[in-house]
Design a protein around this motif. Structure first.
Motif, PDB file in Angstrom:
ATOM      1  N   GLU A 108       0.395  -1.078   0.146  1.00  0.00           N
ATOM      2  CA  GLU A 108      -0.364  -0.017   0.061  1.00  0.00           C
ATOM      3  C   GLU A 108       0.742   0.979  -0.332  1.00  0.00           C
ATOM      4  O   GLU A 108       0.934   2.125  -0.665  1.00  0.00           O
ATOM      5  N   SER A 109       2.808   0.809   0.581  1.00  0.00           N
ATOM      6  CA  SER A 109       2.773   2.692   0.745  1.00  0.00           C
ATOM      7  C   SER A 109       3.558   2.846  -0.730  1.00  0.00           C
ATOM      8  O   SER A 109       3.541   3.719  -1.036  1.00  0.00           O
ATOM      9  N   CYS A 110       3.947   1.723  -1.597  1.00  0.00           N
ATOM     10  CA  CYS A 110       4.025   1.792  -2.704  1.00  0.00           C
ATOM     11  C   CYS A 110       3.434   2.476  -3.582  1.00  0.00           C
ATOM     12  O   CYS A 110       3.842   2.939  -4.438  1.00  0.00           O
ATOM     13  N   ARG A 111       1.782   1.920  -3.413  1.00  0.00           N
ATOM     14  CA  ARG A 111       0.954   2.741  -3.861  1.00  0.00           C
ATOM     15  C   ARG A 111       0.825   4.015  -4.008  1.00  0.00           C
ATOM     16  O   ARG A 111       0.429   4.416  -4.835  1.00  0.00           O
ATOM     17  N   ILE A 112       0.880   4.028  -2.564  1.00  0.00           N
ATOM     18  CA  ILE A 112       1.361   5.560  -1.756  1.00  0.00           C
ATOM     19  C   ILE A 112       1.952   6.411  -3.080  1.00  0.00           C
ATOM     20  O   ILE A 112       1.588   8.040  -3.285  1.00  0.00           O
ATOM     21  N   LEU A 113       3.379   5.833  -2.830  1.00  0.00           N
ATOM     22  CA  LEU A 113       4.223   6.394  -3.292  1.00  0.00           C
ATOM     23  C   LEU A 113       4.690   6.766  -5.292  1.00  0.00           C
ATOM     24  O   LEU A 113       4.620   7.051  -5.066  1.00  0.00           O
ATOM     25  N   GLY A 114       3.655   6.292  -5.726  1.00  0.00           N
ATOM     26  CA  GLY A 114       3.712   6.074  -6.833  1.00  0.00           C
ATOM     27  C   GLY A 114       3.939   5.274  -7.858  1.00  0.00           C
ATOM     28  O   GLY A 114       4.210   5.142  -9.606  1.00  0.00           O
ATOM     29  N   TYR A 115       4.614   4.218  -7.072  1.00  0.00           N
ATOM     30  CA  TYR A 115       5.651   3.155  -8.111  1.00  0.00           C
ATOM     31  C   TYR A 115       4.207   2.533  -8.747  1.00  0.00           C
ATOM     32  O   TYR A 115       2.816   1.847  -8.995  1.00  0.00           O
ATOM     33  N   HIS A 119       8.436  -6.532  -5.270  1.00  0.00           N
ATOM     34  CA  HIS A 119       8.009  -6.155  -4.290  1.00  0.00           C
ATOM     35  C   HIS A 119       7.215  -7.706  -3.811  1.00  0.00           C
ATOM     36  O   HIS A 119       7.592  -8.108  -2.695  1.00  0.00           O
TER      37      HIS A 119
END
Length: 123
Positions: free
Chosen positions: A27-34, A43
């Motif tokens: 979820e944090s990767c999605r928020i960072l825009g990856y 990942h």
């Protein structure tokens, strides 16, 4: 054997991927825009290695046992020496009646030790 043995592995991998999609680091990767490709390759794929390795090694055990069983039943290639064929030839030539158990025991022990080795590697 290969036509139907992939189904269990696909089900286990799908379950692991669905579990990983709910993890906070994804979820944090999605928020960072990856991108989805980055998340999948960097990942999710490394976290699937334990499932893939264990399912592969247990699948090898299943294929070894299926091949030796089919060869024992006479459904394998009779011109190539396999452990199942060796047991089949010894059985057909009366190894039980003559008390020549070494001809039956040697290939059986080899199959057992090979499957045990792959099982212990998968632990």
């Amino acid at each position: 054997m290969a036509a139907f043995s992939w189904v269990g592995t696909a089900r286990a991998v799908r379950a692991k991927v669905l579990h990983l999609h709910t993890q906070p680091f994804i979820e944090s990767c999605r928020i960072l825009g990856y991108s989805r490709a980055h998340i999948a390759v960097r990942h999710i794929l490394p976290n699937l290695s334990d499932v893939l390795l264990s399912r592969f090694l247990l699948g090898v055990n299943s294929c070894i046992m299926m091949e030796s069983t089919l060869s024992f039943l006479g459904l394998g290639d009779l011109y190539r020496p396999t452990w199942g064929t060796m047991v089949n030839f010894a059985y057909k030539r009366g190894a039980f009646l003559r008390g020549a158990y070494q001809y039956l025991l040697a290939p059986g022990v080899c199959v057992m030790l090979l499957c045990l080795a792959f099982y212990l590697i998968s632990l």
